[in-house]
Design a protein around this motif. Structure first.
Motif, PDB file in Angstrom:
ATOM      1  N   ASP A 169      20.335   1.866  26.346  1.00 51.32           N
ATOM      2  CA  ASP A 169      18.967   1.766  25.823  1.00 51.32           C
ATOM      3  C   ASP A 169      18.921   2.130  24.349  1.00 51.32           C
ATOM      4  O   ASP A 169      18.168   1.529  23.564  1.00 51.32           O
ATOM      5  CB  ASP A 169      18.031   2.684  26.612  1.00 51.32           C
ATOM      6  N   ALA A 170      19.726   3.129  23.961  1.00 47.17           N
ATOM      7  CA  ALA A 170      19.759   3.554  22.567  1.00 47.17           C
ATOM      8  C   ALA A 170      20.298   2.445  21.669  1.00 47.17           C
ATOM      9  O   ALA A 170      19.822   2.262  20.541  1.00 47.17           O
ATOM     10  CB  ALA A 170      20.596   4.823  22.413  1.00 47.17           C
ATOM     11  N   VAL A 171      21.286   1.711  22.154  1.00 51.87           N
ATOM     12  CA  VAL A 171      21.800   0.580  21.369  1.00 51.87           C
ATOM     13  C   VAL A 171      20.674  -0.402  21.062  1.00 51.87           C
ATOM     14  O   VAL A 171      20.534  -0.887  19.932  1.00 51.87           O
ATOM     15  CB  VAL A 171      22.949  -0.124  22.116  1.00 51.87           C
ATOM     16  N   ASP A 172      19.847  -0.702  22.062  1.00 49.01           N
ATOM     17  CA  ASP A 172      18.714  -1.608  21.853  1.00 49.01           C
ATOM     18  C   ASP A 172      17.784  -1.067  20.769  1.00 49.01           C
ATOM     19  O   ASP A 172      17.386  -1.793  19.849  1.00 49.01           O
ATOM     20  CB  ASP A 172      17.929  -1.788  23.151  1.00 49.01           C
ATOM     21  N   THR A 173      17.416   0.201  20.883  1.00 49.35           N
ATOM     22  CA  THR A 173      16.489   0.808  19.928  1.00 49.35           C
ATOM     23  C   THR A 173      17.074   0.842  18.528  1.00 49.35           C
ATOM     24  O   THR A 173      16.398   0.503  17.545  1.00 49.35           O
ATOM     25  CB  THR A 173      16.131   2.241  20.373  1.00 49.35           C
ATOM     26  N   LEU A 174      18.332   1.255  18.415  1.00 50.72           N
ATOM     27  CA  LEU A 174      18.957   1.357  17.103  1.00 50.72           C
ATOM     28  C   LEU A 174      19.108  -0.011  16.450  1.00 50.72           C
ATOM     29  O   LEU A 174      18.913  -0.158  15.244  1.00 50.72           O
ATOM     30  CB  LEU A 174      20.317   2.054  17.234  1.00 50.72           C
ATOM     31  N   ALA A 175      19.432  -1.010  17.241  1.00 48.43           N
ATOM     32  CA  ALA A 175      19.527  -2.367  16.698  1.00 48.43           C
ATOM     33  C   ALA A 175      18.171  -2.840  16.189  1.00 48.43           C
ATOM     34  O   ALA A 175      18.069  -3.437  15.109  1.00 48.43           O
ATOM     35  CB  ALA A 175      20.072  -3.322  17.750  1.00 48.43           C
ATOM     36  N   ALA A 218      26.555  -4.361  22.584  1.00 47.33           N
ATOM     37  CA  ALA A 218      25.956  -4.441  21.244  1.00 47.33           C
ATOM     38  C   ALA A 218      26.066  -5.848  20.673  1.00 47.33           C
ATOM     39  O   ALA A 218      25.183  -6.300  19.937  1.00 47.33           O
ATOM     40  CB  ALA A 218      26.628  -3.441  20.311  1.00 47.33           C
ATOM     41  N   GLY A 219      27.125  -6.564  21.017  1.00 47.74           N
ATOM     42  CA  GLY A 219      27.313  -7.909  20.486  1.00 47.74           C
ATOM     43  C   GLY A 219      27.320  -7.912  18.970  1.00 47.74           C
ATOM     44  O   GLY A 219      27.955  -7.054  18.344  1.00 47.74           O
ATOM     45  N   ILE A 232      29.844  -1.206  16.673  1.00 48.89           N
ATOM     46  CA  ILE A 232      30.302   0.026  17.314  1.00 48.89           C
ATOM     47  C   ILE A 232      31.564   0.468  16.580  1.00 48.89           C
ATOM     48  O   ILE A 232      32.563  -0.254  16.548  1.00 48.89           O
ATOM     49  CB  ILE A 232      30.594  -0.179  18.805  1.00 48.89           C
ATOM     50  N   LEU A 233      31.506   1.650  15.965  1.00 50.84           N
ATOM     51  CA  LEU A 233      32.607   2.173  15.165  1.00 50.84           C
ATOM     52  C   LEU A 233      33.303   3.296  15.927  1.00 50.84           C
ATOM     53  O   LEU A 233      32.775   4.399  16.034  1.00 50.84           O
ATOM     54  CB  LEU A 233      32.068   2.702  13.824  1.00 50.84           C
TER      55      LEU A 233
END
Length: 225
Positions: free
Chosen positions: A148-154, A186-187, A192-193
């Protein structure tokens, strides 16, 4: 492959760039996971890095400990990131979480305030958008909350997430499966580092296993002790 060297102050920056680092995450006080470096250190690092074809990401973190910040600390971070942007950094590094019933959750209000402050700072300096990395505060979130955080951060325009893919201190090799899941999820929305426990000894293996083009660490390039 882009190697991002995590630098505590300026001291080892020239050697790291000479050894192949093309990006520097600049911070102070690595003993507590990194805090905001001084204005002088930022300016010197930016000047040197830009002269040697490298970029600088500046840590914005007022203290060690957790990543839950009060209003006074938020104001400090907004001021610090403004100074960093005016000094010419190529990007900012920050993260913010808040307590929740399950442990920790993304602090969207603080995140939004910092992203807005970064945008205002670049406008004041008449610069275009700069990179923003959400740092390893991400690893305090549960694996489910991370998606969910990936969605928000993107959606917020975050450029990349620095993550170990598991609890601090675990071998990076044990976290490759979860890192792969994050990378796939993330696509092309953000990068993603991978970081934490990656060195010159295992960087090629990690990069091949994950199919990434960026890696982060304090030992990511060969430096003399």
């Amino acid at each position: 492959m882009l190697y991002e060297f995590c630098a505590e102050n300026f001291e080892r920056v020239p050697a790291a760039i000479d050894a192949g680092a093309r990006r520097v995450e600049l911070c102070d006080n690595l003993a507590v996971g990194g805090t905001t470096p001084s204005a002088g250190v930022i300016s010197a690092t930016v000047g040197y890095a830009h002269e040697h074809d490298a970029r600088v990401m500046c840590m914005i973190r007022p203290r060690g400990g957790d990543f839950h910040y009060n209003q006074d600390e938020l104001r400090m971070m907004e001021m610090d990131l403004g100074l960093a942007v005016s000094a010419g950094v190529d990007g900012l590094v920050f993260g913010c979480c808040k307590p929740c019933a399950g442990g920790w959750a993304l602090d969207e209000l603080t995140l939004g305030a910092l992203v807005m402050a970064a945008g205002c700072a670049t406008e004041e300096c008449k610069r275009g958008p700069i990179d923003i990395t959400f740092h390893m505060a991400f690893d305090q979130l549960s694996p489910e909350a991370q998606l969910d955080a990936v969605d928000t951060l993107a959606d917020c325009g975050i450029t990349r997430i620095l993550t170990h893919g598991g609890a601090a201190g675990t071998p990076i090799e044990d976290n490759l499966e979860h890192l792969s899941r994050l990378i796939e999820y993330a696509g092309d929305r953000l990068t993603i580092l991978p970081g934490g426990g990656i060195s010159t000894a295992n960087r090629d293996t990690v990069a091949a296993a994950l199919g990434v083009s960026e890696l982060h660490g304090t030992k990511i390039v060969p430096l003399e002790v």
